[in-house]
Design an enzyme around this catalytic site. Structure first.
Site, PDB file in Angstrom:
ATOM      1  N   THR A 155     -36.744 -17.870 -28.427  1.00  0.00           N
ATOM      2  CA  THR A 155     -35.149 -17.659 -28.278  1.00  0.00           C
ATOM      3  C   THR A 155     -34.544 -19.052 -28.718  1.00  0.00           C
ATOM      4  O   THR A 155     -33.971 -19.601 -27.737  1.00  0.00           O
ATOM      5  CB  THR A 155     -34.803 -17.191 -26.823  1.00  0.00           C
ATOM      6  OG1 THR A 155     -35.275 -17.978 -25.852  1.00  0.00           O
ATOM      7  CG2 THR A 155     -35.023 -15.785 -26.411  1.00  0.00           C
ATOM      8  N   ALA A 227     -14.504 -23.853 -23.483  1.00  0.00           N
ATOM      9  CA  ALA A 227     -15.114 -24.859 -22.481  1.00  0.00           C
ATOM     10  C   ALA A 227     -16.363 -24.905 -22.764  1.00  0.00           C
ATOM     11  O   ALA A 227     -16.850 -24.239 -23.781  1.00  0.00           O
ATOM     12  CB  ALA A 227     -14.963 -23.925 -21.253  1.00  0.00           C
ATOM     13  N   ASP A 234     -30.615 -21.060 -20.619  1.00  0.00           N
ATOM     14  CA  ASP A 234     -31.644 -20.736 -19.862  1.00  0.00           C
ATOM     15  C   ASP A 234     -31.431 -19.117 -19.120  1.00  0.00           C
ATOM     16  O   ASP A 234     -32.387 -18.420 -19.027  1.00  0.00           O
ATOM     17  CB  ASP A 234     -31.766 -21.386 -18.619  1.00  0.00           C
ATOM     18  CG  ASP A 234     -31.934 -23.021 -18.897  1.00  0.00           C
ATOM     19  OD1 ASP A 234     -32.664 -23.462 -19.803  1.00  0.00           O
ATOM     20  OD2 ASP A 234     -31.183 -24.000 -18.321  1.00  0.00           O
TER      21      ASP A 234
END
Length: 309
Positions: A155, A227, A234
């Protein structure tokens, strides 16, 4: 006459047992703090090993704590093995800060697969982002040559995928090609979790179910939230592990659920900070993980995968 010792026994897990080797912070949600709770909500037994234990994440002005070394990791594994506690269905790894520790992780992969040959190894090759490397440079070659070949699912973000494939990703076609390069090196599932193409943010996923056939590939368009959040990578990898195990042949479905969960959580976090009067653009925001547990357990499917033909 002394009583015989009572032997403890861990029952097998019907849903899956995950060994998660990642960083840990006392306060805030990154690494294991960001990954363990969501996986538990999705029904997994999760055993965390904390590669570091810091007071807070390193984005704050200061932090204190301890770093686990490779031998200490192997000591923990040895203790588990001595008590017959080393059967895992999944291994999850995130940020790793040194070559010696990463090589110890490779020993752990071998050990776990000697006990369960069907172990799924989900690897988030955390090396950097947006062109900036934040691990020692010699880790890149270890990931590329040693880790990628033994991973089941990878990933990376865009920058990490570029480092691993030596391919500049400037288009969707490049992203799909990078996935194919990574498939050829090892993992059957690859999710490039964020790619910036002409100002648009995409996730590109790829599942090669058979080495003789082309992979099934898809994209999910992700809206930008104004933001900066910590721990999202994770969390995303943990959600991908959780949902892809529930939908083993439908990586696109797993990614839809993972993205829908994550985006709902980020919006909830942004709303909470805004309501409290904080300027969301002035600093990184700690994710509202506990407050978003319904979004994790039962996400509303608001993001759809578009399959490439």
């Amino acid at each position: 006459m002394a009583s015989p010792p009572i032997l403890s026994l861990a029952l097998p897990s019907n849903t899956g047992r995950v060994l998660s080797i990642q960083s840990h912070t006392v306060q805030g949600y990154v690494g294991n703090k960001s990954a363990v709770f969501p996986l538990q909500l999705l029904g997994y037994d999760v055993d965390p090993i904390n590669s570091v234990q810091f007071s807070n994440h390193t984005g704050y002005p200061t932090f204190k704590g301890q770093v686990l070394n490779g031998q200490q990791l192997l000591d923990l594994i040895e203790g588990l093995e001595a008590n017959n506690l080393l059967y895992y269905t999944h291994l999850l790894t995130g940020y790793i800060g040194s070559v010696s520790f990463l090589k110890s992780v490779l020993e752990v992969v071998d050990k776990l697969r000697s006990i369960n040959p069907n172990l799924t190894y989900v690897c988030d090759p955390v090396m950097g982002d947006e062109g900036k490397l934040y691990v020692p440079e010699d880790l890149v070659s270890v990931y590329r040559e040693k880790v990628v070949p033994v991973a089941s699912m990878l990933t990376p973000n865009q920058f990490e995928a570029e480092l691993l494939t030596k391919l500049r990703i400037g288009s969707e076609t490049d992203g799909r090609k990078a996935c194919k390069i990574l498939h050829a090196a090892g993992p059957s599932k690859v999710v490039i979790t964020s790619i910036n193409i002409d100002g648009n943010l995409l996730l590109i996923g790829s599942h090669q179910k058979d080495k003789k056939q082309a992979p099934e590939q898809f994209k999910i368009v992700i809206p930008r939230i104004p933001a900066y959040f910590t721990g999202t990578g994770d969390l995303m990898t943990a959600l991908l592990l959780g949902w892809s195990n529930k939908y083993p042949d439908n990586l696109d479905k797993a990614a839809e659920l993972a993205v829908s969960s994550l985006q709902a959580l980020l919006q909830r976090t942004l709303n909470a900070y805004t309501s409290a009067g904080f300027d969301s653009k002035s600093s990184s925001l700690e994710i509202r993980l506990i407050q978003s547990q319904d979004d994790i357990r039962q996400p509303k499917l608001t993001f759809k995968a578009h399959k490439y033909s």
